[in-house]
Scaffold this motif. Structure first.
Motif, short mmCIF file in Angstrom:
data_model
loop_
_atom_site.label_atom_id
_atom_site.label_comp_id
_atom_site.label_asym_id
_atom_site.label_seq_id
_atom_site.Cartn_x
_atom_site.Cartn_y
_atom_site.Cartn_z
N THR A 495 0.83 -1.21 0.00
CA THR A 495 0.00 0.00 0.00
C THR A 495 0.86 1.26 0.00
OG1 THR A 495 -0.11 -0.18 2.38
CG2 THR A 495 -2.01 -0.96 1.16
N TYR A 496 0.29 2.35 -0.41
CA TYR A 496 0.92 3.68 -0.42
C TYR A 496 2.08 3.78 -1.40
CZ TYR A 496 -1.53 5.17 3.84
OH TYR A 496 -2.47 5.52 4.77
N ASP B 26 1.45 -0.89 12.11
CA ASP B 26 1.82 -1.70 13.27
C ASP B 26 2.66 -0.87 14.24
OD1 ASP B 26 2.88 -3.53 15.01
OD2 ASP B 26 3.34 -5.01 13.48
N ALA B 66 4.84 3.92 3.14
CA ALA B 66 4.19 2.62 3.12
C ALA B 66 4.56 1.84 4.38
CB ALA B 66 4.65 1.83 1.90
N THR B 68 4.77 -1.21 4.97
CA THR B 68 5.71 -2.31 4.73
C THR B 68 7.14 -1.79 4.76
OG1 THR B 68 4.05 -3.21 3.26
CG2 THR B 68 6.22 -4.24 3.19
N VAL B 69 7.34 -0.59 4.21
CA VAL B 69 8.68 0.00 4.20
C VAL B 69 9.08 0.43 5.62
CG1 VAL B 69 10.09 1.86 3.26
CG2 VAL B 69 8.45 0.71 1.80
N PRO B 133 -5.58 8.47 6.92
CA PRO B 133 -4.54 8.15 5.94
C PRO B 133 -3.79 9.34 5.32
CG PRO B 133 -6.71 7.79 5.00
CD PRO B 133 -6.92 8.21 6.41
N GLY B 183 10.11 5.27 -0.11
CA GLY B 183 8.87 4.77 0.48
C GLY B 183 8.65 5.19 1.91
N THR B 259 -6.32 -4.06 -2.68
CA THR B 259 -5.42 -2.92 -2.62
C THR B 259 -5.42 -2.24 -3.97
OG1 THR B 259 -4.04 -4.16 -1.12
CG2 THR B 259 -3.09 -2.18 -2.04
N GLY B 262 -3.11 2.66 -3.93
CA GLY B 262 -2.41 2.89 -2.67
C GLY B 262 -3.28 2.78 -1.42
N TRP B 263 -4.53 2.36 -1.57
CA TRP B 263 -5.42 2.21 -0.42
C TRP B 263 -5.79 0.74 -0.27
CZ3 TRP B 263 -8.21 6.46 2.05
CH2 TRP B 263 -7.92 7.72 1.51
N THR B 264 -6.03 0.34 0.97
CA THR B 264 -6.62 -0.97 1.20
C THR B 264 -8.12 -0.77 1.36
OG1 THR B 264 -4.64 -1.61 2.38
CG2 THR B 264 -6.52 -3.05 2.62
N ASN B 286 -8.32 1.73 4.44
CA ASN B 286 -7.20 1.78 5.37
C ASN B 286 -7.69 1.65 6.81
OD1 ASN B 286 -5.90 2.28 3.00
ND2 ASN B 286 -4.52 3.80 3.85
N ARG B 322 -9.71 -12.04 10.22
CA ARG B 322 -9.77 -13.39 9.66
C ARG B 322 -11.10 -14.03 9.97
NH1 ARG B 322 -5.01 -16.84 11.25
NH2 ARG B 322 -6.76 -18.12 11.90
#
Lengths: 519, 373
Positions: A495-496, B26, B66, B68-69, B133, B183, B259, B262-264, B286, B322
């Motif tokens: 994302t992003y 997170d 991001a 993840t980054v 966001p 990122g 996704t 860039g958005w979930t 998001n 989940r």
């Protein structure tokens, strides 16, 4: 023929398998000298079946010793961590969250150097080779020999870690190295934690693997032996010596693999009911589903693959309280004292086993000792036990709908009614040694988990690359090339970021290839 | 004066996760950064917004990029300070307090680490009161505080200064620079005076996070009261008090997630534990943005929607949802500063592609008349 051995905390089990047949199996207590227990178990299982040493083509061993050693902080060695990342990441040093009892044996020696990659593969900075060499000399002077090597976005490119390893070995030829790219996934600190864990087990892994080696030598068994990994595939003893963390949680994995084998169910749910807890997990194609979230081991967070297992407080020794209107089963248990605490054994504690006996569907101990129980209470407790399992089964499912459920473990006697949410409930024979049987199933795998730029390679190009690498890894791990197939592909766009950065996970599995007997 | 220290760090982090309303990233890395910093400095002082004097000049700190980054090329407090220095140079005034931009998720922690490093106090408030966001989605923006000069810094201490006519344009240009920075970028923005901060912030959200975490921990230890009920009781007494309600008690039946741009995006369907409770549908972009029960809206942005494990009170994010999870859905009223007409335009339903008017949690729960009365 294969022999599967499961070295658990309490029992060491062994099973002799010929293709799809279990020829014999035994259960024996785990000994302080693990090697002795293994010799005993293999010896017994061979004797029972009358097979000869020359009939054995491989031995597979599952063990929980590494997990236990790490959690308890025992038998760990000091580790030096090298991280190629500067100027990035300097605000979180390695091992920040390791608790004191782990920091004490492992220490917190670390060398942060310039280097690492961006998400798109560019360098953050060129690797500072001189700093790596200087760190290696310093580490050697301090008498540290076990090394964790990490770098930013190593799952995208492992070249820097490999170069660091060369430089460190050049300065300290005896050093034992663990590379983060070999172990973990995207998530620097969690991957680095797993790498440090692995490095801290270097001495123990040598001892344990050598103990297994000597045990086999003592029995004149010269065929290759393998250790089970937590994804249900095998690794060679040499590989296990280098990567002991890959055995973490292999106990529940082997039990699920064994359950799949014994029941013939490849896709379903396995409930392994022990004395105190039940492990509930999902089988996908005969292998356990992997956990999608980070897993804490000994209160340290890691992100390497682990089986997705839900543990609930229900077992054969669970204590039953209350009356027919308000009955509770567990989560506490008489555990190992079942045979003197449970009513059917003349004890004074009402346990779930007593309920199964009183309800008339288990024949354990002396059933006259539970004949006085209020039938309404027994009925309520049976309802409660089934409800606990049904609830757990529903929680681990990935979608609505009924699925087959396989019940294994000593506590599976607690259940005898149809289970809600299950299309069928199977209690295979020999389920008590499902672990050892699971260990003895001969498959090896390889996996890739990295971020690709679909913009550069195209989706097909990226997936081809990942498939090939996973296949190569499986073959390198001992799979025979013509049996390797891709069992899963997962794509997660980041994302992003501009479209095109995608995290790809591919897993390949194959049968154990032809093996050479050691001289 | 209240403070964040090693004793209440875990509470604070759990609270920021709940205020993340399903997104926000997170908080793990942020916790480690703060822990490492607190081991050196002992505590980070909080200033109550009511006590923010006219001598204060503050700036917000956050990470853009991001998630993840963030987990690989970690947020960098050192170069975040470079960004603050650049702002000081630009406006010719020294910063003497740090203001969080966001109350939920990973961005709730970076400002505290930066403040600790600079030896400055943190103003107990933020510009979002939760996680959002984008950079224009702040009460600062709504109250007319200029987000420029907006300074982005990378790991090398390079800075890029954006001076634009709107926070929305800054957000758009900033994203492009952020990608080139790898990122992740540290961002210093919304420089403001004590008076502006006092009037425009969502008040006491740092202590709110800490108290939410404390409530969950204490309820867990006591084991007598349901954790979500304990939270509802807590919000009645928070400063200021907030209306809150358990919107649903059920289990996850299905999740649709995608996704794009860039958005979930996605939706989660919940089924009541009791069949009579019907079905809840939560839409997310998001963060959780709208919750309906049997087709009727029960909560909508900017009010807060959190999905919590019904036994442990642990928040469940849009990424960790989940099938089969047993959850309680908690709705918490946003403070009045987040519900003005201007605010709803910037971060109300339509900003999240929901074609509906904003209605407060209270109105949805009680109907129009009682809510107003």
């Amino acid at each position: 023929m294969h022999i599967g051995v499961d070295v658990g905390g309490t029992n060491t089990d062994a099973a002799l398998l010929d293709g799809n047949k279990v020829l014999s199996s035994i259960k024996s207590p785990t000994t302080d000298d693990v090697g002795l227990g293994v010799v005993g178990a293999i010896g017994q299982v061979m004797q029972q079946s009358g097979c000869k040493v020359s009939d054995i083509s491989s031995v597979m061993i599952g063990t929980t010793q590494f997990t236990n050693a790490f959690v308890e902080g025992k038998k760990l060695v000091p580790v030096a961590t090298f991280r190629a990342a500067l100027p990035a990441t300097r605000d979180v040093m390695p091992m920040v969250e390791f608790p004191p009892h782990l920091k004490k044996p492992i220490g917190d020696l670390s060398y942060l150097v310039s280097g690492g990659y961006e998400f798109d593969g560019r360098h953050i900075a060129p690797l500072d080779e001189l700093a790596v060499a200087k760190g290696a000399r310093d580490m050697k002077a301090r008498g540290v020999n076990s090394v964790a090597v990490s770098s930013v976005f190593a799952p995208i490119n492992d070249q820097m870690e490999k170069r660091m390893a060369e430089i460190i070995l050049n300065e300290a030829p005896d050093a034992e190295l663990t590379l983060s790219s070999e172990i973990g996934r995207v998530g620097l600190i969690e991957r680095e934690n797993a790498t440090i864990m692995n490095a801290s087990l270097a001495a123990l892994s040598r001892t344990v693997v050598n103990a297994f080696r000597s045990a086999l030598a003592e029995l004149d068994i010269t065929c290759p032996f393998y250790i089970s990994q937590n994804d249900g595939t095998l690794m060679t003893a040499e590989f296990a010596e280098k990567y002991p963390v890959l055995t973490f949680a292999s106990g529940p994995t082997n039990s699920m693999r064994g359950a799949a084998f014994l029941s013939g169910i490849e896709d379903g749910i396995v409930v392994d009911i022990g004395g105190t807890t039940s492990d509930v997990g999902v089988l996908k194609g005969g292998f356990p589903r992997e956990s999608a979230i980070s897993v804490d081991i000994g209160s340290v967070r890691t992100n390497f693959r682990m089986p997705d297992v839900l543990a609930i407080g229900l077992g054969g020794g669970s204590i039953v309280r209350g009356n027919s209107d308000n009955v509770r089963v567990g989560p506490d248990s008489v555990a190992l004292n079942l045979t003197n605490k449970a009513l059917v054994f003349g004890g004074d504690t009402l346990t779930s086993t007593d309920i199964a006996v009183a309800a008339g569907y288990a024949d354990i101990g002396d059933k006259s000792l539970v004949s006085h129980l209020d039938p309404a209470l027994v009925e309520a407790a049976v309802d409660c036990i089934h409800a606990l399992i049904e609830d757990a089964v529903d929680r681990v499912k990935s979608s609505k709908g009924n699925v087959p459920v396989v019940l294994v473990g000593g506590g599976s006697v607690l259940l005898n009614r149809p289970i809600k949410g299950a299309s069928e409930a199977i209690k295979p024979e020999l389920s008590g040694v499902a672990n050892a049987i699971g260990a003895g199933l001969a498959q090896v795998g390889g996996e890739v988990d990295r971020v690709y730029s679909y913009g550069d390679l195209g989706r097909d190009g990226a997936l081809d690359h990942a498939r090939k690498e996973a296949t190569d890894r499986a073959v390198n791990a001992g799979a025979s090339a013509d049996t390797v197939s891709i069992v899963s592909i997962e794509e997660v766009p980041l994302t992003y970021l501009p479209a095109g950065a995608v995290r790809v996970k591919v897993k390949a599995i194959g049968d154990l290839g032809p093996q050479e007997h050691a001289a | 004066m209240s403070a964040i220290n090693l004793d209440n760090l875990a509470d604070f982090i759990r609270g920021t996760a709940i205020l993340g309303t399903g997104g926000g990233g997170d908080p793990y890395i942020g916790r480690l950064m703060l822990q490492q910093e607190l081991e050196k400095c002992g505590e980070i002082r909080l200033i109550d917004p009511d006590d923010v004097g006219d001598d204060i000049f503050t700036v917000t700190v956050a990470c853009m990029g991001a998630p993840t980054v963030f987990g690989e090329k970690l947020p960098n407090a050192t170069t975040a300070i470079e960004g603050i220095r650049r702002i000081e140079k630009e406006v010719g005034r020294s910063v003497n307090a740090i203001m969080p931009l966001e109350a939920g998720g990973v961005n709730a922690t970076l400002p505290l680490t930066v403040a600790a490093r600079m030896g400055l106090p943190v103003i107990d408030g933020d510009g979002m009161g939760r996680a959002f966001p984008e950079f224009q989605m702040t009460t600062f923006n709504i109250c007319g505080v200029d987000c420029s000069p907006f300074v982005m810094s990378d790991d090398f201490g390079n800075t890029v200064l954006l001076e634009t006519d709107s926070a929305l344009r800054t957000e758009t240009y900033g994203r492009a620079v952020c990608v080139k920075m790898g990122g992740i970028a540290q961002v210093a923005s919304y420089a403001m005076t004590g008076e502006e901060a006092r009037k425009s912030c969502v008040a006491r959200t740092v202590s709110l996070a800490r108290e939410i975490g404390q409530t969950v921990r204490e309820a867990r230890i006591a084991g007598e009261k349901d954790i979500c009920d304990a939270l509802v009781d807590y919000f009645e007494t928070s400063n200021p008090p907030r209306f809150s309600q358990i919107l649903f008690d059920g289990k996850v039946q299905d999740i649709v997630r995608e996704t794009r741009d860039g958005w979930t995006h996605g939706q989660v369907f919940l089924e009541g534990l009791d069949e009579a409770d019907g079905e809840m549908l939560i839409t997310f972009r998001n963060e959780y943005s709208q919750a309906t029960v049997n087709g009727k809206t029960v909560a909508i942005v900017p009010d807060l929607i959190s999905v919590l494990d019904r036994e442990t009170g642990e928040p469940i994010t849009t990424e960790t949802l989940r099938y089969g999870q047993r959850v309680k859905v908690l709705g918490v009223a946003a403070l009045p500063v987040m519900r003005t007409r201007e605010a709803v335009e910037i971060f109300g339903p339509r900003a999240f592609a929901i074609d509906e008017e904003f209605q407060s949690l209270e109105t949805l729960a009680w109907g129009e008349a009682e809510a107003v009365g």
